[in-house]
Design a protein around this motif. Sequence first.
Motif, PDB file in Angstrom:
ATOM      1  N   GLY A 111       0.781  -1.234   0.000  1.00 27.82           N
ATOM      2  CA  GLY A 111       0.000   0.000   0.000  1.00 27.82           C
ATOM      3  C   GLY A 111       0.808   1.277   0.000  1.00 27.82           C
ATOM      4  N   VAL A 112       2.014   1.244  -0.548  1.00 26.43           N
ATOM      5  CA  VAL A 112       2.868   2.424  -0.558  1.00 26.43           C
ATOM      6  C   VAL A 112       2.505   3.378  -1.697  1.00 26.43           C
ATOM      7  N   LEU A 113       1.852   2.863  -2.753  1.00 30.99           N
ATOM      8  CA  LEU A 113       1.626   3.650  -3.962  1.00 30.99           C
ATOM      9  C   LEU A 113       0.150   3.991  -4.178  1.00 30.99           C
ATOM     10  N   ASP A 114      -0.053   5.209  -4.679  1.00 38.08           N
ATOM     11  CA  ASP A 114      -1.373   5.630  -5.147  1.00 38.08           C
ATOM     12  C   ASP A 114      -1.444   5.452  -6.659  1.00 38.08           C
ATOM     13  N   PRO A 115      -2.637   5.286  -7.224  1.00 37.41           N
ATOM     14  CA  PRO A 115      -2.765   5.313  -8.686  1.00 37.41           C
ATOM     15  C   PRO A 115      -2.224   6.635  -9.223  1.00 37.41           C
ATOM     16  N   ILE A 116      -1.537   6.585 -10.344  1.00 40.15           N
ATOM     17  CA  ILE A 116      -0.891   7.788 -10.863  1.00 40.15           C
ATOM     18  C   ILE A 116      -1.772   8.579 -11.829  1.00 40.15           C
ATOM     19  N   ALA A 117      -2.732   7.923 -12.476  1.00 37.10           N
ATOM     20  CA  ALA A 117      -3.567   8.617 -13.471  1.00 37.10           C
ATOM     21  C   ALA A 117      -4.259   9.866 -12.921  1.00 37.10           C
ATOM     22  N   PRO A 118      -4.826   9.842 -11.695  1.00 43.85           N
ATOM     23  CA  PRO A 118      -5.481  11.046 -11.172  1.00 43.85           C
ATOM     24  C   PRO A 118      -4.528  12.233 -10.995  1.00 43.85           C
ATOM     25  N   VAL A 119      -3.227  11.971 -10.967  1.00 46.25           N
ATOM     26  CA  VAL A 119      -2.245  13.049 -10.807  1.00 46.25           C
ATOM     27  C   VAL A 119      -1.964  13.733 -12.146  1.00 46.25           C
ATOM     28  N   LEU A 120      -2.220  13.051 -13.240  1.00 41.92           N
ATOM     29  CA  LEU A 120      -1.921  13.579 -14.566  1.00 41.92           C
ATOM     30  C   LEU A 120      -3.040  14.508 -15.026  1.00 41.92           C
ATOM     31  N   PHE A 121      -2.687  15.739 -15.400  1.00 39.30           N
ATOM     32  CA  PHE A 121      -3.720  16.675 -15.835  1.00 39.30           C
ATOM     33  C   PHE A 121      -3.347  17.471 -17.086  1.00 39.30           C
ATOM     34  N   LEU A 122      -2.074  17.572 -17.414  1.00 41.40           N
ATOM     35  CA  LEU A 122      -1.693  18.301 -18.622  1.00 41.40           C
ATOM     36  C   LEU A 122      -2.142  17.551 -19.868  1.00 41.40           C
ATOM     37  N   PRO A 123      -2.853  18.203 -20.779  1.00 43.60           N
ATOM     38  CA  PRO A 123      -3.231  17.532 -22.033  1.00 43.60           C
ATOM     39  C   PRO A 123      -2.023  16.962 -22.753  1.00 43.60           C
ATOM     40  N   ASP A 124      -0.903  17.658 -22.660  1.00 44.73           N
ATOM     41  CA  ASP A 124       0.356  17.221 -23.266  1.00 44.73           C
ATOM     42  C   ASP A 124       0.779  15.846 -22.758  1.00 44.73           C
ATOM     43  N   VAL A 125       0.449  15.559 -21.510  1.00 38.61           N
ATOM     44  CA  VAL A 125       0.835  14.293 -20.878  1.00 38.61           C
ATOM     45  C   VAL A 125      -0.268  13.243 -21.024  1.00 38.61           C
ATOM     46  N   VAL A 126      -1.502  13.677 -20.878  1.00 36.67           N
ATOM     47  CA  VAL A 126      -2.631  12.749 -20.877  1.00 36.67           C
ATOM     48  C   VAL A 126      -2.897  12.164 -22.260  1.00 36.67           C
ATOM     49  N   ILE A 312       5.472  15.693 -11.559  1.00 36.11           N
ATOM     50  CA  ILE A 312       5.112  14.555 -12.412  1.00 36.11           C
ATOM     51  C   ILE A 312       4.698  15.038 -13.801  1.00 36.11           C
ATOM     52  N   ASN A 313       3.832  16.050 -13.846  1.00 36.82           N
ATOM     53  CA  ASN A 313       3.343  16.525 -15.138  1.00 36.82           C
ATOM     54  C   ASN A 313       4.421  17.230 -15.937  1.00 36.82           C
ATOM     55  N   TRP A 314       5.277  17.988 -15.270  1.00 27.11           N
ATOM     56  CA  TRP A 314       6.387  18.615 -15.997  1.00 27.11           C
ATOM     57  C   TRP A 314       7.345  17.546 -16.503  1.00 27.11           C
ATOM     58  N   PHE A 315       7.703  16.599 -15.659  1.00 26.81           N
ATOM     59  CA  PHE A 315       8.682  15.581 -16.035  1.00 26.81           C
ATOM     60  C   PHE A 315       8.189  14.747 -17.205  1.00 26.81           C
ATOM     61  N   LEU A 316       6.895  14.456 -17.256  1.00 24.46           N
ATOM     62  CA  LEU A 316       6.346  13.622 -18.321  1.00 24.46           C
ATOM     63  C   LEU A 316       5.950  14.430 -19.561  1.00 24.46           C
ATOM     64  N   SER A 317       6.071  15.730 -19.488  1.00 27.22           N
ATOM     65  CA  SER A 317       5.766  16.573 -20.644  1.00 27.22           C
ATOM     66  C   SER A 317       6.872  16.465 -21.683  1.00 27.22           C
ATOM     67  N   GLN A 318       6.626  17.016 -22.843  1.00 26.69           N
ATOM     68  CA  GLN A 318       7.649  17.021 -23.891  1.00 26.69           C
ATOM     69  C   GLN A 318       8.914  17.723 -23.401  1.00 26.69           C
ATOM     70  N   GLU A 319       8.730  18.840 -22.703  1.00 29.42           N
ATOM     71  CA  GLU A 319       9.881  19.572 -22.169  1.00 29.42           C
ATOM     72  C   GLU A 319      10.638  18.751 -21.142  1.00 29.42           C
TER      73      GLU A 319
END
Length: 388
Positions: A111-126, A312-319
């Motif tokens: 139980g150390v991890l939460d689902p990650i999808a709810p954290v993603l919000f940038l259209p660039d990432v989603v 998370i969203n910045w790191f997974l973005s194109q930039e």
Amino acid sequence: MKRQTRLALALWSVVVLGLASNARADSWDEVLAAARKEGSVVAVLGGSASRNYRPIFKHFEGKFGIRTVVSTGGGSKQADRLLAERRAGKSEVDVIMAGGTTAVTRLVPNGVLDPIAPVLFLPDVVNPSHWFKGRHLYSDPEEKFVLAFSGTADTAPIVVRFNTEKLPIEEAGKIDSMWQFLDKRFAGQIAALPPTIAGAGGTYFVAMVHPDLGEKYLRRFYDPELKVTFTEDFRQIADGVAKGKFAVAMFVGSAGRDIDNLSKKGLPVANFTSVLKGRRLKERPVVGGSGASNNIMVATRRPHPNATKLFINWFLSQEGQTAMQTMSDRIPDQTFRVDVTERGKVRKSDMRQPGVEYLTLEHDPAIQKRRVADMKRAEDLYLQVQRR
């Protein structure tokens, strides 16, 4: 009347989607402001991420004015730390980068991890069209917790490094099957991590589930007749290959990167994949990344939720993924984003080639559901054969 109703619904959809789009765009500023109030983000990095990503966190810190607290070390020790904190009722970590085996066998069940999808919000990432295979790839069977953002395209399904004096490059280039490394000519000349330790699990898992290798291959590799030197000492492996004590290093996890660095210093070592120069082996090629430098996760009860979301969203973005490929300390794997054009420090031989159909064994949910059982089988088989 029906036509008017359809028109009204269409207009309503345009308005709603437009508002959603604006809300999503505005939310970046809101998340940034909230993240700056929190002031910091705490990350735990396993072995290969530790060796690569410190500069990425420093860059994020300078860009957004949010302090990054980064803990580095081996994946197993980092898991020990996280589980110890939970037992003590503490929650001090936001972001986790760990190997797939550590995540699936220790972090998810506890139980150390939460689902990650709810954290993603940038259209660039989603947007799935920005990603390899047209979707987000995961390293856990539920496809919820361990998002894989990068991986190596391997013409050889098992990554091999070798000493170029013991195995000349011209001769290595003639090898057309992974089974040839199990020939008697290499007896006593191979170094490997045992499958029983963290850092080696992903590689053995791929061999176990690969349709052209499987248990038969591992049984032969483990056989005492091949006289493989199994050691947990990464330095012993790297130095041993560089100095010619071993001709070949296989199943060595991130120790392979250490060997690559020795190659840059002019020592007589090479990566078998680079020698192939895109030539296909008899075994089907794979794309995957099961190491700490390939997976990102978010911790439950994280103390800095907005700073986590921002990172998370910045790191997974194109930039962010461009920064990952260009600013890493050593040699990063290629991002799974398909819109990052700057190769940076990624080796050309590790990049996906147009028109090649790669197996994604480490990110296939059906195969992932067997991961724990297959890893246990790989370990049990090793112990069984070695005791003979």
